[in-house]
Design a protein around this motif. Structure first.
Motif, PDB file in Angstrom:
ATOM      1  N   MET A   1      37.176  41.614  43.070  1.00 56.42           N
ATOM      2  CA  MET A   1      36.789  41.760  41.667  1.00 56.42           C
ATOM      3  C   MET A   1      36.573  43.228  41.304  1.00 56.42           C
ATOM      4  SD  MET A   1      33.556  40.036  39.672  1.00 56.42           S
ATOM      5  CE  MET A   1      32.343  40.825  40.741  1.00 56.42           C
ATOM      6  N   VAL A   2      35.816  43.962  42.112  1.00 55.26           N
ATOM      7  CA  VAL A   2      35.493  45.347  41.746  1.00 55.26           C
ATOM      8  C   VAL A   2      36.677  46.282  41.936  1.00 55.26           C
ATOM      9  CG1 VAL A   2      33.056  44.993  42.274  1.00 55.26           C
ATOM     10  CG2 VAL A   2      34.567  45.921  44.045  1.00 55.26           C
ATOM     11  N   ARG A   3      37.668  45.868  42.727  1.00 53.04           N
ATOM     12  CA  ARG A   3      38.816  46.719  42.994  1.00 53.04           C
ATOM     13  C   ARG A   3      40.046  46.364  42.156  1.00 53.04           C
ATOM     14  NH1 ARG A   3      38.579  46.860  49.678  1.00 53.04           N
ATOM     15  NH2 ARG A   3      36.786  48.285  49.870  1.00 53.04           N
ATOM     16  N   THR A   4      39.894  45.446  41.225  1.00 55.45           N
ATOM     17  CA  THR A   4      41.042  45.023  40.419  1.00 55.45           C
ATOM     18  C   THR A   4      40.743  45.237  38.939  1.00 55.45           C
ATOM     19  OG1 THR A   4      41.370  43.288  42.100  1.00 55.45           O
ATOM     20  CG2 THR A   4      42.759  43.184  40.138  1.00 55.45           C
ATOM     21  N   PRO A   5      40.764  46.482  38.482  1.00 54.21           N
ATOM     22  CA  PRO A   5      40.447  46.756  37.079  1.00 54.21           C
ATOM     23  C   PRO A   5      41.465  46.185  36.103  1.00 54.21           C
ATOM     24  CG  PRO A   5      41.256  48.736  38.168  1.00 54.21           C
ATOM     25  CD  PRO A   5      41.052  47.716  39.239  1.00 54.21           C
TER      26      PRO A   5
ATOM     27  N   ARG B   1      42.263  43.153  35.978  1.00 52.49           N
ATOM     28  CA  ARG B   1      41.830  41.794  35.641  1.00 52.49           C
ATOM     29  C   ARG B   1      40.348  41.709  35.259  1.00 52.49           C
ATOM     30  NH1 ARG B   1      44.900  37.468  39.661  1.00 52.49           N
ATOM     31  NH2 ARG B   1      47.008  38.290  39.354  1.00 52.49           N
ATOM     32  N   PHE B   2      39.561  42.662  35.743  1.00 46.96           N
ATOM     33  CA  PHE B   2      38.116  42.603  35.489  1.00 46.96           C
ATOM     34  C   PHE B   2      37.632  43.957  34.973  1.00 46.96           C
ATOM     35  CE2 PHE B   2      39.139  39.695  38.970  1.00 46.96           C
ATOM     36  CZ  PHE B   2      38.658  38.494  38.464  1.00 46.96           C
ATOM     37  N   THR B   3      36.729  43.914  34.000  1.00 51.23           N
ATOM     38  CA  THR B   3      36.229  45.130  33.371  1.00 51.23           C
ATOM     39  C   THR B   3      34.712  45.120  33.337  1.00 51.23           C
ATOM     40  OG1 THR B   3      36.209  46.402  31.311  1.00 51.23           O
ATOM     41  CG2 THR B   3      36.386  44.024  31.101  1.00 51.23           C
ATOM     42  N   ARG B   4      34.106  46.305  33.166  1.00 45.63           N
ATOM     43  CA  ARG B   4      32.655  46.408  32.982  1.00 45.63           C
ATOM     44  C   ARG B   4      32.267  46.445  31.500  1.00 45.63           C
ATOM     45  NH1 ARG B   4      29.160  48.503  36.549  1.00 45.63           N
ATOM     46  NH2 ARG B   4      27.753  47.421  35.130  1.00 45.63           N
TER      47      ARG B   4
ATOM     48  N   HIS C   1      30.610  51.905  32.278  1.00 51.63           N
ATOM     49  CA  HIS C   1      31.051  50.891  31.325  1.00 51.63           C
ATOM     50  C   HIS C   1      32.411  51.224  30.718  1.00 51.63           C
ATOM     51  CE1 HIS C   1      26.710  49.292  30.434  1.00 51.63           C
ATOM     52  NE2 HIS C   1      27.125  49.049  31.660  1.00 51.63           N
ATOM     53  N   ALA C   2      32.913  52.424  30.975  1.00 53.93           N
ATOM     54  CA  ALA C   2      34.156  52.861  30.343  1.00 53.93           C
ATOM     55  C   ALA C   2      35.367  52.449  31.179  1.00 53.93           C
ATOM     56  CB  ALA C   2      34.140  54.378  30.147  1.00 53.93           C
ATOM     57  N   GLU C   3      36.546  52.572  30.557  1.00 51.49           N
ATOM     58  CA  GLU C   3      37.801  52.228  31.209  1.00 51.49           C
ATOM     59  C   GLU C   3      38.850  53.278  30.914  1.00 51.49           C
ATOM     60  OE1 GLU C   3      38.794  48.093  30.008  1.00 51.49           O
ATOM     61  OE2 GLU C   3      38.973  47.858  32.170  1.00 51.49           O
ATOM     62  N   GLY C   4      39.913  53.269  31.703  1.00 54.74           N
ATOM     63  CA  GLY C   4      41.063  54.099  31.428  1.00 54.74           C
ATOM     64  C   GLY C   4      40.760  55.586  31.394  1.00 54.74           C
ATOM     65  N   ASP C   5      41.358  56.269  30.400  1.00 56.99           N
ATOM     66  CA  ASP C   5      41.203  57.723  30.298  1.00 56.99           C
ATOM     67  C   ASP C   5      39.749  58.125  30.046  1.00 56.99           C
ATOM     68  OD1 ASP C   5      43.891  58.010  30.699  1.00 56.99           O
ATOM     69  OD2 ASP C   5      44.390  58.181  28.565  1.00 56.99           O
TER      70      ASP C   5
ATOM     71  N   ALA D   1      36.139  39.027  32.685  1.00 51.96           N
ATOM     72  CA  ALA D   1      37.564  38.756  32.871  1.00 51.96           C
ATOM     73  C   ALA D   1      38.365  39.247  31.669  1.00 51.96           C
ATOM     74  CB  ALA D   1      37.787  37.268  33.090  1.00 51.96           C
ATOM     75  N   LYS D   2      39.412  40.013  31.933  1.00 48.95           N
ATOM     76  CA  LYS D   2      40.268  40.530  30.868  1.00 48.95           C
ATOM     77  C   LYS D   2      41.393  39.563  30.521  1.00 48.95           C
ATOM     78  CE  LYS D   2      41.270  44.971  31.232  1.00 48.95           C
ATOM     79  NZ  LYS D   2      41.689  46.273  31.825  1.00 48.95           N
ATOM     80  N   GLN D   3      41.581  38.567  31.391  1.00 52.51           N
ATOM     81  CA  GLN D   3      42.641  37.586  31.183  1.00 52.51           C
ATOM     82  C   GLN D   3      42.300  36.346  31.985  1.00 52.51           C
ATOM     83  OE1 GLN D   3      45.723  40.122  32.873  1.00 52.51           O
ATOM     84  NE2 GLN D   3      45.781  38.871  34.724  1.00 52.51           N
ATOM     85  N   ASP D   4      42.994  35.244  31.707  1.00 52.37           N
ATOM     86  CA  ASP D   4      42.828  34.042  32.528  1.00 52.37           C
ATOM     87  C   ASP D   4      43.294  34.356  33.944  1.00 52.37           C
ATOM     88  OD1 ASP D   4      41.993  32.787  30.264  1.00 52.37           O
ATOM     89  OD2 ASP D   4      43.756  31.518  30.014  1.00 52.37           O
TER      90      ASP D   4
END
Length: 527
Positions: free
Chosen positions: A80-84, A86-89, A120-124, A316-319
């Motif tokens: 879960m923590v290593r698969t950004p 599919r999963f986000t903070r 809590h941030a993502e991406g750039d 979860a960012k997706q099913d």
């Protein structure tokens, strides 16, 4: 923050509950187990019941019966923590929050609410903020940090060493991390009893938590303004001057994140390590027998009692699917180091030593792995070592069964650790930790440079050959020093080396220089 409650009682929900012993006790809508209220006083036992009933990923309920998935498996937590992808903070994607199920006054809102920080941030945006924090962390010199931790440990121990008794949680474990973190951030002048109390109070979620949190934030605001005007060599200054161009609000929020996260984690880590030293005879025997170092003992504690039991949260960012469960887009998941570290698939024998194994979940993993974990390890390692050097006879001052914890979903905090020891005087903070007075310096030994007398030559002159294995004396010529000197006793014999090692040095000889290994250990510990 998460409201804490003693493990012996625990708050009871105001709703009508089944009587104790009823199969429905501790269950909510859909028969799901609640992670709060009656039936959730011992979350470790509850997690094992959930594991047995549902496997490595189990459905449960947070406060106000908000649904959540609890990730109990070690491999599942890491995935879960290593698969950004599919999963986000980012909690703004959480379905219960978007649908209004989570009210603004929800007890877990400080953990859940999205904030403009790297965790809590993502991406750039995540890269921009995280790189600034990581770069500031990289400027911390490990040896200088350990030296400061040691000196801070001495100051804290000096405050109670003459009493013969102390609460090692309230008087040591809660003070040392705050002293060190205030120094690291760049505000050592802010460290005092009030700052320690404010941090503990803000993390407990009491009625005065908001006021305590405000007090800490005001100190961080003053620090940010000073470093913006005049940067120096500290963590805050490096955040302010980072090329990422953090705003004052971003600097202040990341200072808060580092201070609170490092403080809470290290207080729990120190408390747990000291409790193991005082209560586990096998643990102490391995430590005293050289089979385990303090650093290895700290690592074992990170396996057995991670500073944070669970972290809210991932979304979860997706099913998708995790641990055999169907996870829908927008579902929330609880990252749970405590049950993950005791996953039977990873640790079938919990009594087995985990020495040398750092694959625990105590500091998370993936893009949001704790960037300051080495600071926490250093505080616990040096702090415990210094305390045991100063108070080698320290022992528990109550029955082990009388120890109490306050628990929440986020952590398990030891309330007090009463200890007793032989009272000792305060010690200078710049000398090595010792449990005996510093001996007075010996007077310098007078050294003469008189020439060594020549050996007697009577037998040689008479024609008797020198003994076998003895060099013949040099011939004596008229006017030489040897000729003019009277006969004298031979000088001291050179040391004889045998298979068992060199012979002991004569009394009064200068002390031998410590070996390379001892010099290396002293360097690592900052002496």
């Amino acid at each position: 923050m998460t409201p804490e409650h003693p493990t012996t009682t625990g708050p009871h929900d105001l709703a009508v509950e089944p009587p104790p012993g009823c199969p429905a006790h501790g269950r909510g809508p859909g028969g799901l187990r609640r992670l709060y209220g009656p039936g959730a006083e011992d979350l470790d036992d509850l997690y094992e019941e959930l594991r047995e009933e549902h496997g490595p990923v189990a459905p449960a309920l947070l406060h106000d019966d908000v649904p959540i998935w609890v990730v109990l498996g070690h491999a599942e937590n890491l995935y879960m923590v290593r698969t950004p992808s599919r999963f986000t903070r980012d909690s703004r994607t959480w379905t219960p929050l978007r649908e209004g199920m989570v009210q603004p006054d929800h007890p877990l809102m400080p953990h859940i609410a999205w904030q403009p920080i790297c965790s809590h941030a993502e991406g750039d945006e995540h890269k921009r903020l995280r790189d600034a924090v990581t770069a500031a962390m990289a400027t911390i010199d490990d040896r200088q940090l350990r030296r400061y931790i040691y000196r801070s440990s001495q100051r804290v121990v000096n405050s109670f060493c003459e009493e013969g008794r102390a609460d090692l949680v309230g008087q040591f474990a809660e003070h040392l991390p705050m002293a060190v973190m205030c120094h690291v951030l760049g505000m050592p002048e802010e460290y005092d009893d009030r700052m320690v109390h404010a941090a503990r109070d803000a993390l407990k979620g009491t009625e005065t938590a908001i006021a305590s949190h405000t007090y800490v934030m005001e100190a961080l605001s003053r620090l940010t303004a000073r470093r913006r005007a005049q940067p120096v060599e500290d963590f805050a200054s490096h955040l302010v001057t980072d090329p990422a161009g953090l705003t004052d609000d971003e600097v202040r929020e990341h200072l808060r994140l580092v201070l609170f996260a490092a403080y809470e984690a290290t207080v729990n880590l120190l408390s747990n390590a000291l409790r193991m030293v005082l209560t586990d005879p096998n643990f102490v025997a391995r430590l005293n027998g050289g089979q385990m170092t303090v650093a290895q003992a700290v690592e074992q504690s990170l396996w057995d009692e991670p500073p944070f039991s669970a972290v809210l949260g991932y979304f979860a960012k997706q099913d998708t699917e995790l641990g055999g469960q169907r996870i829908r887009k927008g579902d929330g998941l609880l990252f749970a180091p405590a049950p993950g570290n005791v996953d039977p698939r990873v640790r079938p024998d919990l009594s087995a030593s985990m020495m040398g194994n750092r694959s625990h979940l105590a500091f998370g993993g993936g893009p949001h792995e704790c960037p300051g974990q080495d600071i926490g390890r250093a505080i616990a390692d040096v702090g415990v070592d210094a305390l045991l050097m100063r108070l080698p006879d320290v022992q528990l001052d109550c029955d082990e069964e009388d120890l109490r914890w306050t628990t929440s979903i986020a952590s398990r905090h030891l309330v007090a650790l009463p200890a007793r020891f032989e009272p000792r005087p305060q010690q200078d903070i710049v000398v090595k930790p010792s449990h005996s007075p510093v001996p007075p310096q010996r007077p310098a030994m007078a050294i003469t440079h008189a020439p060594r007398p020549a050996p007697a030559v009577a037998d040689t002159a008479a024609g008797t050959p020198p003994a076998r294995g003895t060099a013949a004396p040099a011939p004596v010529t008229a006017g030489s020093t040897a000729a003019a000197s009277p006969a004298a006793e031979p000088g001291p014999r050179p040391a004889v080396t045998s298979r068992s090692g060199p012979a002991p040095a004569p009394a009064g000889a200068p002390a031998r220089r410590p070996g390379a290994w001892r010099r290396f250990l002293a360097w690592c510990r900052g002496y």
